[in-house]
Design an enzyme around this catalytic site. Structure first.
Site: not given
Ligand code: GLP
Length: 262
Positions: A67, A138
């Site tokens: 993304d 998500h």
């Molecule tokens: C983000 C990304 C995801 C990621 C998630 C968790 O918004 N788009 O791909 O897995 O949120 O983020 P983090 O690893 O910083 O907790």
């Protein structure tokens, strides 16, 4: 789903890195799906170490990132382009032409998304997809109620995701873009293997819902229960709410040697 509970994020990330490295050694032209966020950082560090110290070769590897924020140019401090360059690509021998990340500045989003899907198909599909999970469940930026059949497209972030990700924008929620381009859940489910990483107590609830809750679009990551080869790497705090944690440990400890690939 295979749930692999490790003592801490480092051990979980190293186990995931071993699975990635094994694929690249067996299949030097592997196609990787990659994720951003804080979760995969240790995994990338370990792959960089393997490249430097063990000769892990990325010269024929192709990557597709999940993304990107709409409206952030590639050079923006918080763009996922920049994140990937700084935390991974500039430390390994991957060819720039083999790297694919959604373009947050495209002027024709539907055409760009169709081309992105086409490029994945032309590369032969994704062999291994690295994933993290948002606190709302998500994957990529497929927010709750995303269609399980979705492909790469534009999405609107939830308020919770905007608030969660504000920490990367000096805590200023007004700076977090509200839109993104993300691979769809259908795109992610087409990957031949999925490695989901989740660390820390703030992910415990989402992890339990993903692994042991009902498969439902309000919890996008729960679709991984339907994936034929999904491995979930968690540390002890992220595993805290799993009812069957002891069973997952028992399975892992008793895996036959030939199955122990991570
Ligand atoms: C983000 C990304 C995801 C990621 C998630 C968790 O918004 N788009 O791909 O897995 O949120 O983020 P983090 O690893 O910083 O907790």
């Amino acid at each position: 789903m295979e749930v692999i509970i490790k003592q801490n994020a480092e051990a979980g990330s190293h186990a995931a890195a071993a699975a990635v490295a094994r694929l690249i050694r067996e299949q030097p032209d592997a196609v990787l799906g990659l994720a951003t966020g804080s979760t995969p950082l240790i995994l990338y560090k370990e792959l960089i170490r393997m490249h430097r110290e063990e000769g892990l070769d990325f010269s024929r590897v192709t990557t597709f990132n999940l993304d990107e924020y709409v409206g952030l140019p590639a050079g923006h401090e918080q763009s996922y382009h920049r994140f990937m360059q700084e935390n991974f690509f500039c430390h390994i021998n991957i060819k720039p032409e083999n790297v694919h990340i959604p373009d947050g500045m495209t002027t024709d989003v539907p055409a760009f998304c169709a081309d992105y899907e086409q490029a994945i198909a032309e590369a032969g599909g994704i062999d291994l997809q690295v994933l993290g999970i948002g606190s709302d469940g998500h994957v990529g930026f497929n927010e709750p109620t995303s269609s399980f059949a979705s492909r790469t497209r534009i999405k609107t972030l939830t308020r919770q995701t905007v608030a969660d990700n504000a920490r990367f924008f000096n805590g200023d929620e007004s700076k977090v873009p509200h839109h993104c381009i993300t691979m769809g859940i259908g795109t992610i489910m087409d990957a031949r293997m999925v490695l989901m990483l989740a660390f820390g107590g703030n992910k415990a609830e989402a992890v339990a819902a993903m692994v042991e809750g009902p498969v439902a679009a309000v919890m996008p990551a729960s679709i991984l229960q339907h994936h034929p080869c999904a491995k979930v790497f968690v540390d002890e705090p992220a595993a805290e709410r799993l009812k069957l944690a002891d069973y997952y440990r028992w399975i892992y400890d008793n895996k036959p040697g030939w199955q122990k690939d991570c």
